[in-house]
Design a protein around this motif. Structure first.
Motif, PDB file in Angstrom:
ATOM      1  N   PRO A  19       0.796  -1.221   0.000  1.00  0.00           N
ATOM      2  CA  PRO A  19       0.000   0.000   0.000  1.00  0.00           C
ATOM      3  C   PRO A  19       0.835   1.281   0.000  1.00  0.00           C
ATOM      4  O   PRO A  19       0.298   2.351  -0.254  1.00  0.00           O
ATOM      5  N   TYR A  20       2.131   1.194   0.285  1.00  0.00           N
ATOM      6  CA  TYR A  20       2.978   2.385   0.330  1.00  0.00           C
ATOM      7  C   TYR A  20       4.226   2.168  -0.525  1.00  0.00           C
ATOM      8  O   TYR A  20       4.649   1.039  -0.758  1.00  0.00           O
ATOM      9  N   ASP A  21       4.827   3.275  -0.941  1.00  0.00           N
ATOM     10  CA  ASP A  21       6.039   3.193  -1.751  1.00  0.00           C
ATOM     11  C   ASP A  21       7.290   3.448  -0.922  1.00  0.00           C
ATOM     12  O   ASP A  21       8.334   3.798  -1.453  1.00  0.00           O
ATOM     13  N   TYR A  22       7.184   3.303   0.404  1.00  0.00           N
ATOM     14  CA  TYR A  22       8.338   3.482   1.285  1.00  0.00           C
ATOM     15  C   TYR A  22       8.405   2.301   2.252  1.00  0.00           C
ATOM     16  O   TYR A  22       7.486   1.478   2.332  1.00  0.00           O
ATOM     17  N   ASP A  23       9.498   2.201   2.965  1.00  0.00           N
ATOM     18  CA  ASP A  23       9.709   1.106   3.909  1.00  0.00           C
ATOM     19  C   ASP A  23       8.873   1.358   5.164  1.00  0.00           C
ATOM     20  O   ASP A  23       9.234   2.174   6.008  1.00  0.00           O
ATOM     21  N   TYR A  24       7.776   0.658   5.276  1.00  0.00           N
ATOM     22  CA  TYR A  24       6.887   0.842   6.422  1.00  0.00           C
ATOM     23  C   TYR A  24       6.995  -0.315   7.428  1.00  0.00           C
ATOM     24  O   TYR A  24       6.162  -0.443   8.315  1.00  0.00           O
ATOM     25  N   ASN A  25       8.026  -1.143   7.272  1.00  0.00           N
ATOM     26  CA  ASN A  25       8.171  -2.302   8.144  1.00  0.00           C
ATOM     27  C   ASN A  25       8.299  -1.883   9.605  1.00  0.00           C
ATOM     28  O   ASN A  25       9.060  -0.970   9.954  1.00  0.00           O
ATOM     29  N   LEU A  26       7.546  -2.565  10.453  1.00  0.00           N
ATOM     30  CA  LEU A  26       7.607  -2.336  11.884  1.00  0.00           C
ATOM     31  C   LEU A  26       8.483  -3.388  12.560  1.00  0.00           C
ATOM     32  O   LEU A  26       8.793  -4.432  11.977  1.00  0.00           O
ATOM     33  N   THR A  27       8.852  -3.104  13.795  1.00  0.00           N
ATOM     34  CA  THR A  27       9.609  -4.042  14.610  1.00  0.00           C
ATOM     35  C   THR A  27       8.643  -4.705  15.586  1.00  0.00           C
ATOM     36  O   THR A  27       7.852  -4.015  16.238  1.00  0.00           O
ATOM     37  N   PRO A  28       8.649  -6.021  15.699  1.00  0.00           N
ATOM     38  CA  PRO A  28       7.732  -6.676  16.641  1.00  0.00           C
ATOM     39  C   PRO A  28       8.148  -6.437  18.083  1.00  0.00           C
ATOM     40  O   PRO A  28       9.344  -6.361  18.406  1.00  0.00           O
ATOM     41  N   GLY A  29       7.158  -6.290  18.960  1.00  0.00           N
ATOM     42  CA  GLY A  29       7.432  -6.202  20.386  1.00  0.00           C
ATOM     43  C   GLY A  29       7.832  -7.561  20.933  1.00  0.00           C
ATOM     44  O   GLY A  29       7.738  -8.586  20.236  1.00  0.00           O
ATOM     45  N   SER A  30       8.242  -7.579  22.183  1.00  0.00           N
ATOM     46  CA  SER A  30       8.717  -8.838  22.766  1.00  0.00           C
ATOM     47  C   SER A  30       8.152  -9.112  24.151  1.00  0.00           C
ATOM     48  O   SER A  30       8.360 -10.198  24.698  1.00  0.00           O
ATOM     49  N   GLN A  31       7.425  -8.167  24.728  1.00  0.00           N
ATOM     50  CA  GLN A  31       6.948  -8.310  26.100  1.00  0.00           C
ATOM     51  C   GLN A  31       5.422  -8.303  26.155  1.00  0.00           C
ATOM     52  O   GLN A  31       4.776  -7.455  25.550  1.00  0.00           O
ATOM     53  N   PHE A  32       4.856  -9.259  26.904  1.00  0.00           N
ATOM     54  CA  PHE A  32       3.414  -9.264  27.139  1.00  0.00           C
ATOM     55  C   PHE A  32       3.135  -8.356  28.340  1.00  0.00           C
ATOM     56  O   PHE A  32       2.963  -8.795  29.466  1.00  0.00           O
ATOM     57  N   THR A  33       3.096  -7.075  28.054  1.00  0.00           N
ATOM     58  CA  THR A  33       3.026  -6.042  29.091  1.00  0.00           C
ATOM     59  C   THR A  33       1.706  -6.106  29.844  1.00  0.00           C
ATOM     60  O   THR A  33       0.632  -6.237  29.237  1.00  0.00           O
ATOM     61  N   VAL A  34       1.778  -5.977  31.155  1.00  0.00           N
ATOM     62  CA  VAL A  34       0.589  -5.894  32.000  1.00  0.00           C
ATOM     63  C   VAL A  34       0.469  -4.460  32.512  1.00  0.00           C
ATOM     64  O   VAL A  34       1.412  -3.912  33.089  1.00  0.00           O
ATOM     65  N   PHE A  35      -0.683  -3.839  32.270  1.00  0.00           N
ATOM     66  CA  PHE A  35      -0.953  -2.490  32.752  1.00  0.00           C
ATOM     67  C   PHE A  35      -1.710  -2.565  34.078  1.00  0.00           C
ATOM     68  O   PHE A  35      -2.545  -3.453  34.284  1.00  0.00           O
ATOM     69  N   ASN A  36      -1.419  -1.624  34.967  1.00  0.00           N
ATOM     70  CA  ASN A  36      -2.048  -1.569  36.284  1.00  0.00           C
ATOM     71  C   ASN A  36      -2.927  -0.342  36.408  1.00  0.00           C
ATOM     72  O   ASN A  36      -2.612   0.719  35.854  1.00  0.00           O
ATOM     73  N   MET A  37      -4.011  -0.477  37.129  1.00  0.00           N
ATOM     74  CA  MET A  37      -4.856   0.676  37.459  1.00  0.00           C
ATOM     75  C   MET A  37      -5.521   0.443  38.814  1.00  0.00           C
ATOM     76  O   MET A  37      -5.701  -0.700  39.240  1.00  0.00           O
ATOM     77  N   LYS A  38      -5.832   1.537  39.475  1.00  0.00           N
ATOM     78  CA  LYS A  38      -6.548   1.459  40.745  1.00  0.00           C
ATOM     79  C   LYS A  38      -7.862   2.197  40.601  1.00  0.00           C
ATOM     80  O   LYS A  38      -7.903   3.324  40.093  1.00  0.00           O
ATOM     81  N   SER A  39      -8.925   1.565  41.071  1.00  0.00           N
ATOM     82  CA  SER A  39     -10.260   2.151  40.976  1.00  0.00           C
ATOM     83  C   SER A  39     -10.622   2.853  42.272  1.00  0.00           C
ATOM     84  O   SER A  39     -10.574   2.250  43.351  1.00  0.00           O
ATOM     85  N   ASP A  40     -10.975   4.129  42.177  1.00  0.00           N
ATOM     86  CA  ASP A  40     -11.448   4.850  43.357  1.00  0.00           C
ATOM     87  C   ASP A  40     -12.838   4.368  43.759  1.00  0.00           C
ATOM     88  O   ASP A  40     -13.197   4.381  44.948  1.00  0.00           O
ATOM     89  N   ALA A  41     -13.610   3.922  42.768  1.00  0.00           N
ATOM     90  CA  ALA A  41     -14.983   3.498  43.051  1.00  0.00           C
ATOM     91  C   ALA A  41     -15.021   2.196  43.844  1.00  0.00           C
ATOM     92  O   ALA A  41     -15.833   2.031  44.752  1.00  0.00           O
ATOM     93  N   THR A  42     -14.144   1.250  43.494  1.00  0.00           N
ATOM     94  CA  THR A  42     -14.142  -0.044  44.186  1.00  0.00           C
ATOM     95  C   THR A  42     -13.015  -0.167  45.204  1.00  0.00           C
ATOM     96  O   THR A  42     -12.984  -1.123  45.978  1.00  0.00           O
ATOM     97  N   ASN A  43     -12.060   0.781  45.155  1.00  0.00           N
ATOM     98  CA  ASN A  43     -10.885   0.753  46.023  1.00  0.00           C
ATOM     99  C   ASN A  43     -10.080  -0.529  45.838  1.00  0.00           C
ATOM    100  O   ASN A  43      -9.503  -1.071  46.781  1.00  0.00           O
ATOM    101  N   GLU A  44     -10.048  -0.998  44.595  1.00  0.00           N
ATOM    102  CA  GLU A  44      -9.298  -2.209  44.256  1.00  0.00           C
ATOM    103  C   GLU A  44      -8.285  -1.892  43.167  1.00  0.00           C
ATOM    104  O   GLU A  44      -8.455  -0.956  42.388  1.00  0.00           O
TER     105      GLU A  44
END
Length: 562
Positions: free
Chosen positions: A376-401
């Motif tokens: 679809p493009y005329d330039y090098d659009y190749n990406l690099t694959p990630g390597s980590q199954f990242t876990v995101f954290n959050m805290k809920s003020d509503a549930t306090n968990e």
């Protein structure tokens, strides 16, 4: 060609064409799922005739090629070479099915065993070679049959395909027994009893797992998905202000979601046009646009909300000659309520062939350059694959968990191994509380007279995600550019409606519109057999297919030697 040969060839074409039509109708948007239970019957019947294998192989390949070209036409919107390559490869799997079923018949392997094993094996091989594109399986047609699909937490989606294929085999056995006036002979009665027992056991297991959820479900925080409606063709053409004005529109939708109680707001894949990796900014000639978006997201998140965005990622490194190299990623970034960007981000691990990465760049540059002419493009659009199954954290003020979630980007939601890698930690306990799927399906729509016209890809992509939920007992929140954004609970139920929002109430009406919805996450404490042991069924079936082909090849070699 003799008249008898013409007649035989016509029968072959007709049989394969009928199956191709049935396999088309069982999937969204048609959704005639009941036809899946007989979709392979014409193919199996014609295989069992005296038709020459060469005729069957040729006619099946031609029909299969038409089937795939027609049913994944939307892939051609992005990459003609990828579309053609994929269709040429997957069409080969029908001849593989023919050859292996005929081999099973030769060695007196019962149809009730051979057919489901080989069909599931062929489905697995569909995604094995070309980057994991597991699409339009028999199981996917049954996504709305909640009781039936619960076995996916043991067998994966392959278990549902296996059962449906088993019934196809039984129907063939019924036709054979009926024509031979042997319906009430012990042989057929026993086969019928076996299949009936499998169906009853599956539905009973599903009923038990659904009832058990009353004890295992917990109420999590309120989350929101923002759905942009920006076709990629418009984004690439420059006909629309994709930058600050559009992002500010999404901020307004996000503010509405926060007013409705959302503590986590999720945006689609790559919707932010600038690299949000701070480490890259000081290498840029003008980082002002990046800083603008960063401040915008920081100010928004300071309202006490988490904001997950899809954006290009980057990392600068030096090669062996000391030259600076920018590795480009497809990433997800989390802004926290204090206004800071989380120190961790997730970068897509499984990149789409031809869409995000073109093969053979290092090993066969001449072939890479040829393939780039169809990209679809005329330039090098190749990406690099990630390597980590990242876990995101959050805290809920509503549930306090405190909560944890993982992110699947784009077609990673179609790959069972991706979701499974997020499911459990090294101790075998639940690693995350739910999954998020962000995607840019704006690649697969048309833009005509100011109107976005969705393709069949949008609904089918959503359907596949239901099995990731059941396999791992994890809710899936989808935020998808052009749709379909939705919430899927750990039983695989796609939720129509929501707590608040302005998207259409019915999930499959959400293609080609802009808006948001909020819903409450459902957290399931159950750890599944599938999460622990993975795709043992479909892997075993694929090995059976490959093993049969190898044995046939070795037999042919030995015969030639003699």
């Amino acid at each position: 060609m003799k008249k008898s040969q013409l007649k035989s060839t016509a029968f072959c074409f007709a049989a394969f064409a009928v199956s191709a039509i049935l396999l088309t109708l069982i999937q969204r948007p048609f959704g005639l799922s009941f036809l899946a239970w007989v979709a392979y019957v014409p193919i199996i019947l014609i295989i069992l005739t005296n038709a020459k294998t060469s005729h069957l192989v040729l006619t099946s390949y031609l029909i299969a090629l038409i089937y795939w070209l027609g049913n994944i036409y939307w892939m051609g919107y992005v990459t003609i070479s990828g579309w053609l390559t994929f269709c040429v490869y997957t069409a080969m799997l029908w001849p593989v099915l023919i050859i292996t079923i005929r081999a099973a018949q030769k060695y007196k392997i019962p149809l009730l065993l051979a057919v489901p094993v080989l069909i599931v094996g062929v489905e697995n091989l569909q995604g094995f070679v070309l980057g994991g594109f597991y699409w339009r399986h028999l199981s996917h047609s049954q996504y709305a049959n909640t009781s039936l699909i619960q076995i996916a937490d043991i067998f994966g989606a392959a278990g549902v395909s296996f059962l449906v294929a088993l019934v196809n085999a039984l129907v063939v056995e019924f036709i054979i027994a009926y024509c031979a006036s042997k319906l009430f002979k012990w042989n057929f009665v026993f086969k019928f009893a076996v299949v009936l027992a499998a169906i009853i056991s599956t539905l009973y297991y599903g009923k038990c797992r659904i009832e058990q959820s009353d004890e295992t479900f917990e109420r999590g925080p309120i989350v929101a998905a923002v759905q942009s409606n920006l076709p990629q063709s418009v984004k690439d053409s420059g006909e629309f202000d994709v930058n600050k004005a559009y992002i500010e529109r999404l901020i307004e939708l996000s503010r509405a979601a926060v007013a409705d109680g959302a503590e986590l707001v999720v945006w689609p894949e790559t919707i932010v046009p600038s690299i949000m990796d701070k480490e890259v900014w000081h290498y840029l000639l003008d980082p002002n646009e990046n800083l603008y978006y960063h401040r915008l997201f920081s100010n928004f998140s300071r309202q006490g909300v988490y904001l997950l965005i899809g954006s290009p990622g980057g990392k600068v490194r030096r090669d062996t000659d000391g030259k600076l190299i920018l590795d480009k990623y497809n990433s997800a970034f989390l802004y926290e309520p204090v206004g800071d960007q989380s120190p961790v981000r997730y970068s897509k691990i499984d990149l789409v062939l031809f869409g995000e990465i073109v093969p053979f760049k290092q090993n066969a540059p001449w072939l890479y350059n040829l393939l780039m002419k169809f990209s679809p493009y005329d330039y090098d659009y190749n990406l690099t694959p990630g390597s980590q199954f990242t876990v995101f954290n959050m805290k809920s003020d509503a549930t306090n968990e405190e909560y944890k979630f993982g992110v699947m980007i784009c077609y990673e939601s179609t790959i069972p191994a991706i979701a499974r890698n997020f499911a459990l930690d090294e101790n075998g306990d639940k690693k995350v509380d739910w999954l998020v799927n962000i995607s840019n399906d704006g690649w697969f729509v048309k833009f005509d007279n100011g109107r976005v016209e969705p393709s069949t890809e949008l609904a089918q992509h959503a359907v596949v995600s239901t099995f990731r939920a059941v396999e791992n007992r994890l809710s899936v929140l989808r935020s998808v550019n052009t749709g379909i954004s939705c919430f899927i609970d750990p039983l695989g139920r796609v939720h129509n409606g929501y707590l608040a929002g302005n998207l259409p109430d019915k999930v499959f009406d959400r293609g080609g519109v802009e808006g948001y919805f909020t819903d409450r996450v459902i957290i399931d404490s159950r750890v599944t057999f599938f999460s622990r042991f993975g795709r043992w069924l479909d892997a075993g079936c694929a090995i059976a297919v490959l093993g049969t082909l190898i044995l046939l090849l070795l037999g042919a070699i030995i015969r030639n030697i003699r």
